[in-house]
Design a protein around this motif. Structure first.
Motif, short mmCIF file in Angstrom:
data_model
loop_
_atom_site.label_atom_id
_atom_site.label_comp_id
_atom_site.label_asym_id
_atom_site.label_seq_id
_atom_site.Cartn_x
_atom_site.Cartn_y
_atom_site.Cartn_z
N ARG A 23 0.84 -1.20 0.00
CA ARG A 23 0.00 0.00 0.00
C ARG A 23 0.88 1.26 0.00
O ARG A 23 1.80 1.38 0.80
CB ARG A 23 -0.94 0.02 1.20
N ASP A 24 0.56 2.17 -0.92
CA ASP A 24 1.26 3.45 -1.01
C ASP A 24 2.78 3.28 -1.11
O ASP A 24 3.55 4.09 -0.60
CB ASP A 24 0.92 4.34 0.19
N ALA A 25 3.21 2.23 -1.78
CA ALA A 25 4.65 1.93 -1.87
C ALA A 25 5.39 2.88 -2.79
O ALA A 25 6.60 3.02 -2.70
CB ALA A 25 4.85 0.49 -2.33
N GLY A 26 4.66 3.51 -3.70
CA GLY A 26 5.31 4.38 -4.67
C GLY A 26 5.94 3.57 -5.79
O GLY A 26 5.56 2.43 -6.05
N GLU A 27 6.96 4.17 -6.42
CA GLU A 27 7.58 3.54 -7.58
C GLU A 27 8.72 2.62 -7.14
O GLU A 27 9.90 2.92 -7.27
CB GLU A 27 8.11 4.61 -8.54
N VAL A 28 8.34 1.48 -6.57
CA VAL A 28 9.30 0.45 -6.20
C VAL A 28 8.91 -0.85 -6.90
O VAL A 28 7.76 -1.03 -7.32
CB VAL A 28 9.35 0.22 -4.67
N LEU A 29 9.87 -1.74 -7.03
CA LEU A 29 9.62 -3.01 -7.69
C LEU A 29 9.01 -4.00 -6.71
O LEU A 29 9.57 -4.26 -5.64
CB LEU A 29 10.93 -3.57 -8.24
N ALA A 30 7.85 -4.53 -7.05
CA ALA A 30 7.23 -5.59 -6.25
C ALA A 30 7.76 -6.93 -6.75
O ALA A 30 7.72 -7.22 -7.94
CB ALA A 30 5.72 -5.54 -6.38
N ASP A 51 1.58 3.26 -8.82
CA ASP A 51 2.95 3.46 -9.30
C ASP A 51 3.84 2.24 -9.09
O ASP A 51 5.01 2.25 -9.46
CB ASP A 51 3.59 4.65 -8.58
N LEU A 52 3.30 1.19 -8.50
CA LEU A 52 4.06 -0.02 -8.24
C LEU A 52 4.60 -0.62 -9.55
O LEU A 52 3.90 -0.65 -10.56
CB LEU A 52 3.16 -1.04 -7.54
N LEU A 53 5.84 -1.07 -9.53
CA LEU A 53 6.45 -1.69 -10.71
C LEU A 53 6.27 -3.19 -10.63
O LEU A 53 6.55 -3.82 -9.61
CB LEU A 53 7.94 -1.35 -10.78
N LEU A 54 5.82 -3.78 -11.75
CA LEU A 54 5.63 -5.22 -11.85
C LEU A 54 6.49 -5.78 -12.96
O LEU A 54 6.83 -5.08 -13.91
CB LEU A 54 4.16 -5.56 -12.12
N THR A 55 6.84 -7.06 -12.84
CA THR A 55 7.57 -7.73 -13.91
C THR A 55 6.77 -8.93 -14.40
O THR A 55 5.76 -9.33 -13.79
CB THR A 55 8.95 -8.24 -13.43
N ASP A 56 7.25 -9.51 -15.50
CA ASP A 56 6.63 -10.74 -16.00
C ASP A 56 7.18 -11.97 -15.29
O ASP A 56 6.86 -13.10 -15.66
CB ASP A 56 6.85 -10.87 -17.51
N GLY A 57 7.99 -11.77 -14.27
CA GLY A 57 8.58 -12.88 -13.55
C GLY A 57 9.92 -13.30 -14.11
O GLY A 57 10.59 -14.19 -13.55
N GLU A 58 10.33 -12.67 -15.22
CA GLU A 58 11.61 -13.02 -15.83
C GLU A 58 12.47 -11.77 -16.00
O GLU A 58 13.25 -11.43 -15.12
CB GLU A 58 11.38 -13.74 -17.15
N ALA A 59 12.31 -11.05 -17.10
CA ALA A 59 13.23 -9.94 -17.35
C ALA A 59 12.55 -8.72 -17.95
O ALA A 59 13.22 -7.84 -18.49
CB ALA A 59 14.36 -10.40 -18.26
N HIS A 94 10.52 -4.20 -2.91
CA HIS A 94 9.92 -4.84 -1.74
C HIS A 94 9.57 -6.26 -2.16
O HIS A 94 8.66 -6.49 -2.95
CB HIS A 94 8.67 -4.08 -1.28
N VAL A 95 10.33 -7.20 -1.63
CA VAL A 95 10.15 -8.60 -1.98
C VAL A 95 9.30 -9.29 -0.91
O VAL A 95 9.41 -8.98 0.27
CB VAL A 95 11.51 -9.32 -2.13
N MET A 96 8.43 -10.19 -1.35
CA MET A 96 7.70 -11.05 -0.42
C MET A 96 8.13 -12.48 -0.71
O MET A 96 7.73 -13.09 -1.68
CB MET A 96 6.18 -10.90 -0.56
#
Length: 255
Positions: A23-30, A51-59, A94-96
């Protein structure tokens, strides 16, 4: 009791609890590891953390929010491994993660079970867990809460907990932060004077006694423990119709 509360599944409460970590993380990579955290990150992106950054799980960095298992329609950047590590080292992620073992201070084990010299079970290995925990916010997802996971002492320290970070000094503790632990029973944090794990909320249908019995160390339990917030009708629609129409969440956390 609302219609949402009576209709949401345990898995959907877990998704919402995971989403709240961003929540409200801003522009960081999840970096969600696991089906439920992946759905949670995508839900956060579509609602309160645009603004959260997402990836396809690879590159690839993706601009849209596809369903789990579907290819992205909009790619906004390339994220090779070296650049991913640069984001880790500068705290922009921010890694889970998962945890095969987790103790009261947040020390995590994903390497092996038993003595290091002669383990009973070989697991993933230490991987990037130490760098994760010392450089960027690291939360944990445990889909099956039990005394086998929540232990008095981990067999191998991979992710660094609050006690060991403090012992190592400012070079380790300066950016060390473990915001959330989410399991199929509730949500937890380390907001106690001695930085040990605290029960923050219960998922509906779960009792304090059930959580305590499934935890292998003394857990801090407030006098009043709230329930995990219920998903809104719009969040349920997003989860069920757009993010996880195949219902993969229920395989990880059965109703």
């Amino acid at each position: 009791m609302s219609d949402t509360l009576t209709s949401a599944t345990r898995a959907e409460y877990c998704v919402v609890a995971c989403a709240e970590a961003w929540r409200d993380a801003g522009e960081v990579l999840a970096s969600p590891m696991g089906t439920v955290p992946m759905i949670g990150a995508r839900l956060a992106k579509l609602t309160f953390s645009p603004d959260l950054l997402l990836t396809d799980g690879e590159a690839l960095l993706i601009a849209d929010v596809p369903a789990v298992g579907a290819a992205p329609r909009v790619v906004e950047g390339w994220l090779p491994y070296r650049q991913h590590l640069a984001m880790v080292a500068t705290g922009r992620r921010h890694v889970m993660m998962g945890a095969s073992q987790l103790d009261r201070y947040g020390n995590q084990n994903i390497s092996c079970i038993g003595d290091w010299a002669r383990p009973k079970r070989q697991l993933l290995g230490v991987r990037g867990a130490p760098v994760n925990t010392l450089n960027n916010p690291t939360s944990y997802w445990v889909p099956k809460h039990s005394t086998r996971v929540f232990v008095e002492r981990v067999d191998v320290v991979c992710g660094v907990g609050y006690d060991r970070a403090a012992e190592a000094g400012p070079s380790a503790s300066r950016y060390h932060r473990l915001p959330d632990v989410i399991s199929d029973l509730g949500s937890f944090d380390f907001e106690t004077p001695d930085r040990t794990m605290r029960l923050r909320s219960l998922h509906p249908g779960v009792t304090v006694e059930e959580v305590v019995a499934a935890t292998g160390f003394a857990l801090t339990v407030p006098d009043e423990v709230p329930y995990t917030r219920e998903p809104t009708a719009e969040e349920l629609r997003l989860i069920r119709d757009e993010i996880d129409p195949k219902g993969l969440r229920d395989r990880e956390v059965p109703s």
